[in-house]
Design an enzyme around this catalytic site. Sequence first.
Site, PDB file in Angstrom:
ATOM      1  N   ASP A   1     -41.759  64.214  -3.029  1.00 40.21           N
ATOM      2  CA  ASP A   1     -41.673  62.989  -2.385  1.00 40.21           C
ATOM      3  C   ASP A   1     -42.528  63.140  -1.256  1.00 40.21           C
ATOM      4  O   ASP A   1     -42.459  64.268  -0.323  1.00 40.21           O
ATOM      5  CB  ASP A   1     -40.185  62.912  -1.940  1.00 40.21           C
ATOM      6  CG  ASP A   1     -40.135  61.509  -1.220  1.00 40.21           C
ATOM      7  OD1 ASP A   1     -40.933  60.852  -0.997  1.00 40.21           O
ATOM      8  OD2 ASP A   1     -38.517  61.151  -1.102  1.00 40.21           O
TER       9      ASP A   1
ATOM     10  N   GLY B   1     -40.027  63.154  -7.502  1.00 35.69           N
ATOM     11  CA  GLY B   1     -40.578  62.287  -6.593  1.00 35.69           C
ATOM     12  C   GLY B   1     -39.328  61.616  -5.782  1.00 35.69           C
ATOM     13  O   GLY B   1     -38.425  62.380  -5.500  1.00 35.69           O
ATOM     14  N   HIS B   2     -39.678  60.507  -5.255  1.00 32.74           N
ATOM     15  CA  HIS B   2     -38.846  59.947  -4.208  1.00 32.74           C
ATOM     16  C   HIS B   2     -37.569  59.350  -5.057  1.00 32.74           C
ATOM     17  O   HIS B   2     -36.444  59.464  -4.455  1.00 32.74           O
ATOM     18  CB  HIS B   2     -39.569  58.686  -3.663  1.00 32.74           C
ATOM     19  CG  HIS B   2     -38.781  57.911  -2.622  1.00 32.74           C
ATOM     20  ND1 HIS B   2     -38.300  58.670  -1.348  1.00 32.74           N
ATOM     21  CD2 HIS B   2     -38.522  56.662  -2.517  1.00 32.74           C
ATOM     22  CE1 HIS B   2     -38.088  57.670  -0.411  1.00 32.74           C
ATOM     23  NE2 HIS B   2     -37.819  56.577  -1.176  1.00 32.74           N
ATOM     24  N   PHE B   3     -37.718  58.581  -6.192  1.00 32.33           N
ATOM     25  CA  PHE B   3     -36.538  58.053  -6.656  1.00 32.33           C
ATOM     26  C   PHE B   3     -36.129  59.007  -7.888  1.00 32.33           C
ATOM     27  O   PHE B   3     -36.459  58.601  -9.097  1.00 32.33           O
ATOM     28  CB  PHE B   3     -36.858  56.768  -7.445  1.00 32.33           C
ATOM     29  CG  PHE B   3     -36.899  55.653  -6.336  1.00 32.33           C
ATOM     30  CD1 PHE B   3     -35.641  55.104  -5.675  1.00 32.33           C
ATOM     31  CD2 PHE B   3     -38.077  54.903  -5.854  1.00 32.33           C
ATOM     32  CE1 PHE B   3     -35.611  54.009  -4.623  1.00 32.33           C
ATOM     33  CE2 PHE B   3     -38.042  53.885  -5.005  1.00 32.33           C
ATOM     34  CZ  PHE B   3     -36.929  53.394  -4.360  1.00 32.33           C
TER      35      PHE B   3
END
Length: 330
Positions: A279, A305-307
């Site tokens: 992320d 990553g982020h999600f």
Amino acid sequence: MKRNDLKQTLLTGLITLGLGAQLTSLPTLAQAGQPPQAEAASAVRYNTVTIEGQEIFYREAGQADAPVVLLLHGFPTSSQQYRNLIPELAEDYRVIAPDYPGFGASAMPDRAEFDYSFASYATLMDGFTDALALDSYSLYVMDYGAPVGYRLALKEPEAVEALIIQNGNAYDEGLLEFWDVFRSYWADGSAETREPLRDFLNVTATEWQYTHGVPESHAHRLSPDAWMLDQAYLDRPGNQEIQLDLFYDYRTNVDLYPEFQAYFRAHQPPTLIVWGENDYIFPAEGAAPYLRDLPEAELHMIDAGHFILESHGPEVAGLIREFLDKEIQD
């Protein structure tokens, strides 16, 4: 914004994004109420409740008497980020995911009539837990959900049975290069420093949040519907200004980091940390500092990553079930 206006705005946005053929109308939202005991536990219900004059939409599944898991969403999404996780947990837990005002299907009052701030969101979530009689719950926080959830925990520390932290920051170490342009905005709040942040609100940026850092081996799990729906909500008239207001208010969360950390040290809630280590927004450097104040926390760094729920949903759901079964059910 009225419900019918919201439907029309979303339909227009989705048609623009190429989803119009898949969607002819939005479902009628049920009013808040207790789930029928005979209903399948994994069936997700879509409800609304009015808190301090604001209509709050929420998703819910599970039996009314089961231990509660409260899911607080991040930016730029809504409770839809938990659409797959909710049924995964609902057999043994009552799982609830609300939308904040200005996000998802909750009300979007005019900025002149509502204070779009993290303090306001925490106050509304406190009222939300009261309205649904949630006396205790495990709290899943991600991105914006972290400062909202930690502010809620400061208000009602004894209500939090456990924490599940996913790419949500509470330490200075977790604010790296991505945040430089935000720091410029926080320094003076001027129109000149506000405008560059508008670039974070277009569809390219929204898609990037979902795809950046996802390994090639898991890219096929990403549904474009997720970021396209988020973008449809962001593209509602007036919503960009709301988001820019929240970008500026985020500085108040950083000011509260010492209080959040003091809460962790004082109350030591059982904690599971699942973190997408690729992320760029909330990088891996923000995960380890939690162990200073929560030394018994369980930490999992994941190649994501982020999600993380989009690319590694089943794996994360398994970690959550194992954690909750151990800490809440035993």
